[in-house]
Design a protein around this motif. Structure first.
Motif, PDB file in Angstrom:
ATOM      1  N   VAL A  92      47.865  77.353  -2.469  1.00 49.40           N
ATOM      2  CA  VAL A  92      46.513  76.796  -2.559  1.00 49.40           C
ATOM      3  C   VAL A  92      46.423  75.601  -1.618  1.00 49.40           C
ATOM      4  O   VAL A  92      47.177  74.634  -1.743  1.00 49.40           O
ATOM      5  CB  VAL A  92      46.194  76.360  -4.003  1.00 49.40           C
ATOM      6  N   VAL A  93      45.501  75.676  -0.652  1.00 52.14           N
ATOM      7  CA  VAL A  93      45.393  74.627   0.370  1.00 52.14           C
ATOM      8  C   VAL A  93      44.049  73.910   0.341  1.00 52.14           C
ATOM      9  O   VAL A  93      43.839  72.929   1.051  1.00 52.14           O
ATOM     10  CB  VAL A  93      45.632  75.220   1.776  1.00 52.14           C
ATOM     11  N   GLY A  94      43.119  74.394  -0.482  1.00 51.83           N
ATOM     12  CA  GLY A  94      41.807  73.764  -0.586  1.00 51.83           C
ATOM     13  C   GLY A  94      41.055  74.347  -1.758  1.00 51.83           C
ATOM     14  O   GLY A  94      41.480  75.341  -2.355  1.00 51.83           O
ATOM     15  N   GLY A 131      39.920  76.991   9.322  1.00 48.17           N
ATOM     16  CA  GLY A 131      38.818  77.776   8.785  1.00 48.17           C
ATOM     17  C   GLY A 131      38.704  77.799   7.277  1.00 48.17           C
ATOM     18  O   GLY A 131      37.800  78.438   6.734  1.00 48.17           O
ATOM     19  N   HIS A 132      39.601  77.097   6.556  1.00 50.48           N
ATOM     20  CA  HIS A 132      39.561  77.157   5.097  1.00 50.48           C
ATOM     21  C   HIS A 132      38.270  76.567   4.527  1.00 50.48           C
ATOM     22  O   HIS A 132      37.679  77.119   3.596  1.00 50.48           O
ATOM     23  CB  HIS A 132      40.772  76.428   4.516  1.00 50.48           C
ATOM     24  N   LEU A 137      32.968  77.348   1.941  1.00 52.22           N
ATOM     25  CA  LEU A 137      31.528  77.107   1.967  1.00 52.22           C
ATOM     26  C   LEU A 137      30.763  78.426   1.997  1.00 52.22           C
ATOM     27  O   LEU A 137      29.760  78.600   1.291  1.00 52.22           O
ATOM     28  CB  LEU A 137      31.169  76.254   3.189  1.00 52.22           C
ATOM     29  N   ALA A 138      31.240  79.380   2.784  1.00 57.37           N
ATOM     30  CA  ALA A 138      30.579  80.674   2.876  1.00 57.37           C
ATOM     31  C   ALA A 138      30.660  81.422   1.552  1.00 57.37           C
ATOM     32  O   ALA A 138      29.705  82.091   1.138  1.00 57.37           O
ATOM     33  CB  ALA A 138      31.208  81.506   3.992  1.00 57.37           C
ATOM     34  N   GLU A 207      34.589  76.388  12.408  1.00 59.88           N
ATOM     35  CA  GLU A 207      35.735  76.214  11.531  1.00 59.88           C
ATOM     36  C   GLU A 207      36.242  74.797  11.680  1.00 59.88           C
ATOM     37  O   GLU A 207      37.251  74.505  12.303  1.00 59.88           O
ATOM     38  CB  GLU A 207      36.813  77.244  11.864  1.00 59.88           C
ATOM     39  N   ALA A 208      35.476  73.861  11.096  1.00 57.61           N
ATOM     40  CA  ALA A 208      35.748  72.430  11.289  1.00 57.61           C
ATOM     41  C   ALA A 208      36.780  71.896  10.334  1.00 57.61           C
ATOM     42  O   ALA A 208      37.233  70.768  10.492  1.00 57.61           O
ATOM     43  CB  ALA A 208      34.439  71.640  11.146  1.00 57.61           C
TER      44      ALA A 208
END
Length: 209
Positions: A92-94, A131-132, A137-138, A207-208
């Protein structure tokens, strides 16, 4: 900051949930609690040290945070609340937490329809710019749109230029509302950003994060 979650049917066909074998977004599970708390702490201490009061960071209670996230996943206050996690190679990274937006004093309901608020969206800095954040968000947008939400909103610290740049790159804009949070130390002034979900989702989000 409050944190909420709701169970999501993993079989529901949201293409943005699938990702690849190495990176994906999925609904949070109860055993993600410690990982989500860790991402929150690491991100706050590295990327938000100049934004959040020192007491919030120095007096962090890891056990309480882990318990809070587990409760959020297993006992959400409404079916409209949710937590998603970004995963890379099973780590899990975000994560993103969202729920129905509360109407501010003096504010009328949006005539376009219901609003969903992103309460928290964080990606651990060492996993940034992969891109996470954009995938999280998407995915929130896809879920909200499927339940009839017309608008997404988020409150951002006025000094948080990195997050503002991220949401701006995704087509969001300040809405003109602000609030001040009493943290027990220096108050935090926040501004509200929003985006409408009436149009089809775009694949051009930078992909900020």
């Amino acid at each position: 900051m409050p944190s909420y979650a709701a169970p999501v049917d993993a079989a529901t066909p949201f293409p943005r949930f699938t990702g690849t074998a190495e990176v994906s977004v999925r609904p949070a599970r109860p055993d993600d609690d410690a990982a989500v708390a860790r991402v929150q702490l690491v991100t706050w201490r590295t990327a938000y040290r100049e934004v959040l009061p020192a007491a919030v960071l120095d007096e962090w209670d890891e056990g309480a945070a882990t318990e809070s996230w587990r409760a959020a996943v297993t006992a959400p206050p409404t079916p409209g609340h949710g937590v998603l996690v970004a995963v890379e190679r099973d780590e899990v990274v975000g994560f993103a937490a969202y729920g129905p937006a509360e109407i501010a004093a003096g504010e009328a309901p949006d005539p376009a329809g219901p609003t969903t608020e992103i309460v928290t969206l964080l990606v651990e800095p060492r996993w940034g710019r992969r891109g996470h954040g954009s995938r999280l968000l998407a995915a929130v947008a896809d879920l909200a749109r499927a339940t009839g939400t017309a608008r997404l909103q988020v409150w951002l610290p006025e000094t948080d230029e990195v997050s503002a740049g991220f949401f701006q790159s995704a087509g969001w804009a300040p809405q003109g509302w602000s609030r001040t949070l009493d943290t027990g130390a220096a108050p935090i002034r926040e501004v509200r950003w929003h985006t409408m979900l009436t149009d089809e989702p775009s694949d051009e989000t930078e992909e900020a994060r």
